[in-house]
Design a protein around this motif. Structure first.
Motif, mmCIF file in Angstrom:
data_model
loop_
_atom_site.group_PDB
_atom_site.id
_atom_site.type_symbol
_atom_site.label_atom_id
_atom_site.label_comp_id
_atom_site.label_asym_id
_atom_site.label_seq_id
_atom_site.Cartn_x
_atom_site.Cartn_y
_atom_site.Cartn_z
ATOM 1 N N THR A 120 0.846 -1.187 0.000
ATOM 2 C CA THR A 120 0.000 0.000 0.000
ATOM 3 C C THR A 120 0.886 1.243 0.000
ATOM 4 N N VAL A 121 0.572 2.199 -0.861
ATOM 5 C CA VAL A 121 1.336 3.438 -0.946
ATOM 6 C C VAL A 121 1.112 4.256 0.323
ATOM 7 N N THR A 123 -0.443 7.722 -12.031
ATOM 8 C CA THR A 123 -0.244 8.480 -10.799
ATOM 9 C C THR A 123 -0.464 7.562 -9.602
ATOM 10 N N PHE A 124 0.245 7.847 -8.551
ATOM 11 C CA PHE A 124 0.110 7.085 -7.311
ATOM 12 C C PHE A 124 -0.335 8.040 -6.215
ATOM 13 N N ALA A 125 -1.145 7.517 -5.293
ATOM 14 C CA ALA A 125 -1.635 8.321 -4.178
ATOM 15 C C ALA A 125 -1.621 7.456 -2.919
ATOM 16 N N GLY A 159 -2.632 5.237 -0.041
ATOM 17 C CA GLY A 159 -3.759 4.322 0.059
ATOM 18 C C GLY A 159 -3.919 3.407 -1.143
ATOM 19 N N ASP A 160 -3.258 3.735 -2.273
ATOM 20 C CA ASP A 160 -3.349 2.881 -3.467
ATOM 21 C C ASP A 160 -2.714 1.519 -3.189
ATOM 22 N N ARG A 161 -3.352 0.470 -3.678
ATOM 23 C CA ARG A 161 -2.752 -0.869 -3.650
ATOM 24 C C ARG A 161 -1.855 -0.977 -4.884
ATOM 25 N N VAL A 162 -0.636 -1.426 -4.689
ATOM 26 C CA VAL A 162 0.326 -1.503 -5.786
ATOM 27 C C VAL A 162 1.084 -2.821 -5.754
ATOM 28 N N VAL A 164 6.206 2.646 -0.013
ATOM 29 C CA VAL A 164 5.230 1.561 0.015
ATOM 30 C C VAL A 164 5.441 0.717 1.267
ATOM 31 N N SER A 178 4.078 -0.576 -9.680
ATOM 32 C CA SER A 178 3.065 -0.559 -10.722
ATOM 33 C C SER A 178 1.703 -0.786 -10.093
ATOM 34 N N LYS A 179 0.670 -0.325 -10.765
ATOM 35 C CA LYS A 179 -0.694 -0.510 -10.266
ATOM 36 C C LYS A 179 -1.229 -1.835 -10.725
#
Length: 153
Positions: free
Chosen positions: A44-45, A133-135, A137-140, A114, A152-153
């Motif tokens: 998670t970012v 773009t990454f923010a 809470g993003d799962r990566v 991360v 990467s997403k």
């Protein structure tokens, strides 16, 4: 005529330098990485911040600059003065070529911190890409191949 030749050499050098720049984006792979197995970790970012990735510093920039500067300097005056101007032109041209190479190949990057599912927190730097773009809470996915990692997403 001589100025035209010098300008052509300088512009040619800049084009060569631009072609030597490698991509550091999350979606660009080298030929060696293309078929190699990758380790994939999920996470998670935590944070994202813009960074500057310095340009390359090879012999190409200073050498091209020195050649152009030496030619331009040697066209000044005559005899011994021409030789001295050529040497000074080569030195100044080499410094300018090195600075030009670094500036032309410099890029905008992003540092992505991360927290991986195993609890480890790591930061990764890669070139920024307009459409990715990454923010927080993003799962990566964190992909590692041949010792190099990318997010990467």
């Amino acid at each position: 005529m001589r100025k035209h030749i010098v300008l052509t050499c300088l512009l040619g050098s800049l084009l060569v330098l631009g072609g030597c720049a490698s991509k550091l984006t999350g979606d660009t792979y080298s030929r060696e990485d293309a078929r190699a197995p990758q380790t994939v970790r999920m996470g998670t970012v935590e944070s994202v911040r813009p960074v500057q990735i310095e340009g390359t510093k090879t012999i190409i920039g200073p050498a091209a600059g020195a050649a152009v500067g030496g030619i331009a300097g040697s066209s000044v005056g005559g005899g011994r003065g021409s030789m001295i101007a050529g040497v000074i032109g080569a030195v100044v041209g080499g410094m300018a070529g090195a600075a030009t190479e670094e500036g032309v190949t410099r890029s905008q990057g992003v540092e992505i911190t991360v927290t991986e599912d195993d609890g480890q927190t790591r930061a990764f730097v890669q070139e920024a890409v307009d459409n990715v773009t990454f923010a927080p809470g993003d799962r990566v996915r964190v992909l590692t191949v041949n010792g190099e990692s990318r997010v990467s997403k």
